[in-house]
Design a protein around this motif. Structure first.
Motif, PDB file in Angstrom:
ATOM      1  N   ASN A 165     -32.742  -8.603  42.174  1.00  0.00           N
ATOM      2  CA  ASN A 165     -34.062  -8.716  42.804  1.00  0.00           C
ATOM      3  C   ASN A 165     -34.376  -7.597  43.789  1.00  0.00           C
ATOM      4  O   ASN A 165     -35.423  -6.956  43.708  1.00  0.00           O
ATOM      5  N   GLU A 166     -33.472  -7.348  44.724  1.00  0.00           N
ATOM      6  CA  GLU A 166     -33.721  -6.366  45.778  1.00  0.00           C
ATOM      7  C   GLU A 166     -33.847  -4.946  45.220  1.00  0.00           C
ATOM      8  O   GLU A 166     -34.639  -4.150  45.713  1.00  0.00           O
ATOM      9  N   GLU A 167     -33.046  -4.640  44.221  1.00  0.00           N
ATOM     10  CA  GLU A 167     -33.087  -3.302  43.619  1.00  0.00           C
ATOM     11  C   GLU A 167     -34.425  -3.058  42.923  1.00  0.00           C
ATOM     12  O   GLU A 167     -34.977  -1.962  42.991  1.00  0.00           O
ATOM     13  N   LYS A 215     -22.380  -1.172  34.962  1.00  0.00           N
ATOM     14  CA  LYS A 215     -21.306  -2.113  34.643  1.00  0.00           C
ATOM     15  C   LYS A 215     -21.791  -3.536  34.832  1.00  0.00           C
ATOM     16  O   LYS A 215     -22.832  -3.778  35.427  1.00  0.00           O
ATOM     17  N   LYS A 216     -21.045  -4.476  34.319  1.00  0.00           N
ATOM     18  CA  LYS A 216     -21.459  -5.887  34.353  1.00  0.00           C
ATOM     19  C   LYS A 216     -21.745  -6.386  35.771  1.00  0.00           C
ATOM     20  O   LYS A 216     -22.531  -7.289  35.951  1.00  0.00           O
ATOM     21  N   ASP A 217     -21.110  -5.822  36.779  1.00  0.00           N
ATOM     22  CA  ASP A 217     -21.350  -6.278  38.150  1.00  0.00           C
ATOM     23  C   ASP A 217     -22.308  -5.362  38.914  1.00  0.00           C
ATOM     24  O   ASP A 217     -22.368  -5.377  40.126  1.00  0.00           O
ATOM     25  N   SER A 218     -23.081  -4.573  38.171  1.00  0.00           N
ATOM     26  CA  SER A 218     -24.039  -3.649  38.789  1.00  0.00           C
ATOM     27  C   SER A 218     -25.319  -4.364  39.211  1.00  0.00           C
ATOM     28  O   SER A 218     -25.658  -5.416  38.684  1.00  0.00           O
ATOM     29  N   SER A 219     -26.041  -3.725  40.107  1.00  0.00           N
ATOM     30  CA  SER A 219     -27.322  -4.283  40.553  1.00  0.00           C
ATOM     31  C   SER A 219     -28.483  -3.769  39.707  1.00  0.00           C
ATOM     32  O   SER A 219     -29.610  -4.213  39.873  1.00  0.00           O
TER      33      SER A 219
END
Length: 118
Positions: free
Chosen positions: A92-94, A72-76
């Protein structure tokens, strides 16, 4: 549109939205899933969504279509299936955690310097 042209459109669109560390891996000899993986990251979930939207818009403007978007649009992490190109847009972290470049270490990296503005 062939996978090389599609990959160039994707890289340029991602660069337009300031995606970080854009890498293109040629997986054509390693997998039947796709010809290329395009991997990038962003500093916020909002930027991840903006990059995905821009890539989709540019593909459609050039007569192509996105097969499927996972996330979704707010996914990492959002994955886009674009014919023979799979696009991974990470927070970045993902990206650091999943480290797809290491997983696909046998893939050849494509030189994208000519597509990315300095």
């Amino acid at each position: 549109m062939n996978s090389n042209e599609l990959t160039e459109i994707i890289v340029k669109a991602a660069d337009d939205k300031h995606a970080n560390n854009i890498k293109v891996l040629d997986i054509s000899e390693l997998s039947i899933v796709a010809d290329y993986f395009v991997i990038m990251d962003a500093s916020s979930t909002r930027q991840v969504g903006a990059i995905v939207d821009e890539i989709q818009d540019k593909i459609e403007e050039n007569g192509g279509s996105v097969g499927h978007i996972e996330g979704k649009k707010d996914s990492s992490w959002i994955l886009m299936d674009v014919n023979d190109v799979i696009v991974h847009v990470f927070l970045n972290e993902e990206r650091d955690f999943y480290n797809l470049e290491k997983l696909w270490a046998d893939a050849k990296e494509v030189d994208t310097a000519k597509w990315i503005e300095a």
